[in-house]
Design a protein around this motif. Sequence first.
Motif, PDB file in Angstrom:
ATOM      1  N   SER A  23       3.549   8.793   1.315  1.00  0.00           N
ATOM      2  CA  SER A  23       3.817   8.237  -0.003  1.00  0.00           C
ATOM      3  C   SER A  23       4.590   7.783  -0.165  1.00  0.00           C
ATOM      4  O   SER A  23       4.767   7.533  -1.373  1.00  0.00           O
ATOM      5  CB  SER A  23       3.835   9.575  -0.504  1.00  0.00           C
ATOM      6  OG  SER A  23       2.895  11.067   0.350  1.00  0.00           O
ATOM      7  N   GLU A  24       5.419   6.229   0.704  1.00  0.00           N
ATOM      8  CA  GLU A  24       6.242   5.078  -0.281  1.00  0.00           C
ATOM      9  C   GLU A  24       5.628   4.371  -0.053  1.00  0.00           C
ATOM     10  O   GLU A  24       4.731   4.110   0.943  1.00  0.00           O
ATOM     11  CB  GLU A  24       7.094   5.382   0.956  1.00  0.00           C
ATOM     12  CG  GLU A  24       8.167   6.682   0.360  1.00  0.00           C
ATOM     13  CD  GLU A  24       9.209   6.535  -0.828  1.00  0.00           C
ATOM     14  OE1 GLU A  24       8.890   5.720  -1.502  1.00  0.00           O
ATOM     15  OE2 GLU A  24       9.409   7.448  -1.275  1.00  0.00           O
ATOM     16  N   ASP A  33       0.414  -0.937  -0.055  1.00  0.00           N
ATOM     17  CA  ASP A  33       0.367   0.053  -0.439  1.00  0.00           C
ATOM     18  C   ASP A  33       1.203   1.061  -0.251  1.00  0.00           C
ATOM     19  O   ASP A  33       2.234   0.911  -0.154  1.00  0.00           O
ATOM     20  CB  ASP A  33      -1.086  -0.127   1.589  1.00  0.00           C
ATOM     21  CG  ASP A  33      -2.198  -0.761   1.441  1.00  0.00           C
ATOM     22  OD1 ASP A  33      -2.780  -1.346  -0.161  1.00  0.00           O
ATOM     23  OD2 ASP A  33      -2.297  -1.439   2.062  1.00  0.00           O
ATOM     24  N   ILE A  34       0.416   2.131  -0.595  1.00  0.00           N
ATOM     25  CA  ILE A  34       1.113   3.650  -0.289  1.00  0.00           C
ATOM     26  C   ILE A  34       0.842   4.098   1.519  1.00  0.00           C
ATOM     27  O   ILE A  34      -0.248   4.486   1.376  1.00  0.00           O
ATOM     28  CB  ILE A  34       0.142   4.268  -0.999  1.00  0.00           C
ATOM     29  CG1 ILE A  34       0.616   3.895  -2.672  1.00  0.00           C
ATOM     30  CG2 ILE A  34       1.267   5.769  -0.853  1.00  0.00           C
ATOM     31  CD1 ILE A  34       2.239   3.743  -3.228  1.00  0.00           C
TER      32      ILE A  34
END
Length: 862
Positions: A572-573, A566-567
Motif C-alpha cells: 500500500s506504499e 502507483d500504489i
Amino acid sequence: MRVLFHEMGNKAKIGLLLLMATFMGCNTLKKVGDDELLLTKNSVFADDEKIRDETISSLIVQKPNSNLLGYPLRLNLYNLAKENPDSSFQNWLYRKEKREKRLNRLLSKKQVVRLQESFVVKGASEFLKRIGEAPVVIDTSLSQKTVDRIKAYYNSKGYFNNTGAYEIEKSRRKKRAQIAYKINLGKPYVIDTVYKNILSPDLDSIYKSTADLSLIKKDDQFDLTQFNLERERLTALFRNSGVYNFQESSINYDISRDTIKASDDQLMEVQLNIQNPAGTSPTDSTNTYKVHRFNKINIYSDYLIGSSSDSLKSIEYEDYTIFYNDELKYKPKALADAIFFESDSIYRDLDRIRTYRQITNLNTFKYPNVEFIPDSTDTQLNTNIYLAPRPKFSLGLNFDVTHSNIQRLGTALSASVITRNVFGGAETLNITARGAIGLLSDVAAFSGETFTSEIGGDINITFPRIWFPINTEKIIPYYMLPQSRFLVGTNFQQNIGLDRQTLNTILSYNWSPNLRLKHNIELMNVEFVRNTNPENFFNIYQNTFNNLDQIADQIQDDPQYADFFDIDEDTSEPILRIPGGADDFIDAVQNGEIPEINEEDTREVNSIEERQQRLTENNLIFASSYTYTKNSKSDVNDNDFYQIRAKIESAGNALSLSSSFIPFNENEDGQLLVFGVPFSQYIKTELDYIKHWGLGGSEVFALRSFLGLAIPYGNAESIPFVRSYFAGGSNDNRAWNAYELGPGSTNNLNDFNEANLKIALNFEYRFPIAGDLKGALFADAGNIWNVFDNEDNPDAIFSGFASLADIALGSGMGLRYDFSYFVFRLDVGFKTYNPALEQSRRWFSEYNFRNSVLNVGINYPF
C-alpha cells in the motif's frame, strides 16, 4: 539451496558429527592378524640417497592403504563389512530358541531365507568391501619381488653390478611397520664402441645419412630407454624413406661387457644389427629390405565389401585411377586432394597417416582401407585405396532437461538433418531446428510470466578445404585438415529478459598442422540482436529498479510528482510506475527538474539510465577473430599436460572504413547507423592457460588462468552485452552464482553484472575416494571490472594494481562420479574473501553453508 542448508540446522550438524564419530571410531587394525603387520610407508634408497622418483615408486608391488587427507577412509569402510555375514545371520537367527519360528510365522520360511540374502544382511557388507580397501599386510615375498624389480630397473640404466635388499622397520604403534628398500648401485657401464651390421644395402645407405643423429653414442652411460628410442627412430626413418614393410623387430643389439671384473673403466661394446624381414634367411641377400616407389594408385570411391571390381567404371585423374559404380558421385579433385601418395615418389609412412586423417576429415567415408602390393621387382608399389561411403543422409535428435537459478525446469529438443557430399566435393550440410520451454523460478518471474520459450534454427555447411578466392594450398596444405564453415542462424527468445531475436552469420576457417595445434579464423561473424520488449526492463532487472525506486522515495509524497507513482498492492506504499513513471522520473532528474535529488543520487540515476540504454538497445556486430589453441595432452590418461588458447577479435573496423566512401546515417549521438542500428566497434583479446600435474595414482593438481579485455572505441562507448564478461558460476568462481560477482567492489547492484575486463585464477586438487567416486578441493579467484568505457562508478573501474584488492576468493570442496563417458560433478563453494563487503568483513564473514553456493556440472571445469 541456501535455505535448505539453513533449515537443516542442528539436526544436520548432529548427523554429521555422528557420522564422523562412526568413522573415527573404526579400528584400523580390526582385520589385521596378531602375527601380521600393516604397511604404513615405503622408502627407497640408492647409495643411501632417498629416491622420490615416480618411476621408482611405480615399481613397488605393495603400497600402503590409500587415505583421504591423511585418513584411511577406504580401509575403514572395508572394516565396517562383516567378514562372514551368512554365519553372523545364522548365529543371530538361532541365538534364541523361538526366534526362527516367530520369523517363519511372521514372514514365511521362504522370506526368511531371502532375508539372509538381502542388502541389510549380506549386500551391505559386499558393497562396503567393493568400495573399500582390504588392509595391506606386509608380504615378504612381494617385498623381495619389489627388490628384484628395482634392481632390474637400475640394470636398464647401466648399473649391472647393483645389489639390493629390504628392511622391515616396526613402528612404535601396534602391528604397524614400514619398509625401506636399499640399493647399492656400483659403478655404471659406459659405451665404448658402436659397430653396425646392416644386411640391406638400402637400409645401410639410409642409416649412414643420419648416423650423426643416433641416440647411442660413445662415452654415454648405458640406458635401455635410449636403445628403445633409437629403435623407434630408425623404424620411423626407414618407413619414411621408402621401406614400407620395415619391422621394428628386425633391429637388435649385441652388447659385450665384463660383469665380473669391477674396474675403473667399465666399458661395453655395442653392435647394431638390422636383419632381413621375418620369415627370410638371415643370409639371403635377395630378400633384404628395399626402397619402394609408387607405381599405380587406384581409388575405389564407393567400395562395398565382397563386391566385384569387374563391372566398375574408371577415369584417370592426375596420378590416380578412380573406380566407381554407374556414376562418379565425387569430384575427382576432392578425392585426389585427400590422397598424399604420388606416382614415382618413394613411400612415406607420414603420407599414409596424413591420407587416413584427411579421408576421415571429409566426413563422407568410413575409415578407409589402404592396400600396398609390391610388384615382381619388389621395388615398386601398386596401391589400392578402398573408400566405403557413409549414408547420404542422417538424422539426429537431442533432448535435454536442465535446471538453474532462473529456470526451475527446462526442456529442450533439437533435430538435425545431415546431408553429405552436397556438391560432389565432400561438403557436409547440417540443418538444425531447436525449441525449448522452461518453468521460471520465483527469482526470474518478475514480469508475471511463468514460462520461457525459445525457438531457432541453423543452416551450416562445411567444406573440407579453404573456401577462398585465392589458392591457399601452399600456405595451408591439405594434410593440415583445412575446413571452411558457413553458418546462417536465427533464434527467438520470449518471456525472459527483454525477449530477444538474434540473427547471425559466420564464415570461418580452421586447420591443424598437427594433432596438438589448431588455428581458427572467423573472417566474418555478423550478429544482430534485437530486443523485442525493451519496455519490460524494470520488471526484469528488479535490483536496478529497486535502487531507482529507493531514490524516488524522496518525492513520493509530493503531489506534483504523483503521475510517477502507483500504489503497491502488497505494501500500500507508492511505487514507481513501470515503465512510464520510471522513465519520466529519470528524465526529470537528468533535466534538473527535481531539486530534492542530490548530486550523488543524480549520478546513480544517470548510471541506471546508461545501463537501461545499453541493455535495451539493439546490437549489430561485424567481427573478425583469430584463435590459437595448443594442447600437449597425449591421450585421455595423460595427467601431465598444458593447454593454451589465445584469441584476438576485432569488430566494426571494416564498416568504419567503409563510411569514408559510403554515406551512413547518424543518430543524435553521432553514431553511424547500419540498417538503422549503431554498429559495435571494439577490440578484444583473451588468454586462457590450463596446466595439470599428475601427483601419482589418480591425484591431480590443476590450474587455470584467464585474462580477457575488450576495449570499445570509435562508434561505441561500451561492449555489447553478448560480448562482455561475467563472473561466477559452476565453471568460474564457484562461491558465487553466475553474474553475481562484481564489477570490482560493487555490491550486487544489478541483476546481471557484466564488464569488459576479467581476471580469473582457479586451483583444484583432485583425489580418489572410493572406486569411481573422486573428490576435489578448490580455490577460485577473480573478478570483472570496467575499463576504457562509459562507466563512472569508481568501485567498478579497474584503476591499476590497487584494483587487484578487489579480486574475490572462493574455496570449497566437491565430489565427482566418473561414468566413463562423462563425469557428474557436485561442488560447494564458500565465499572466502568478498570484496563487495566493508574492509573489516571481507575475510570469512560469509564462510558458512547459509551463504554457500551449490554447483552441479558435467565433466571437469578445466
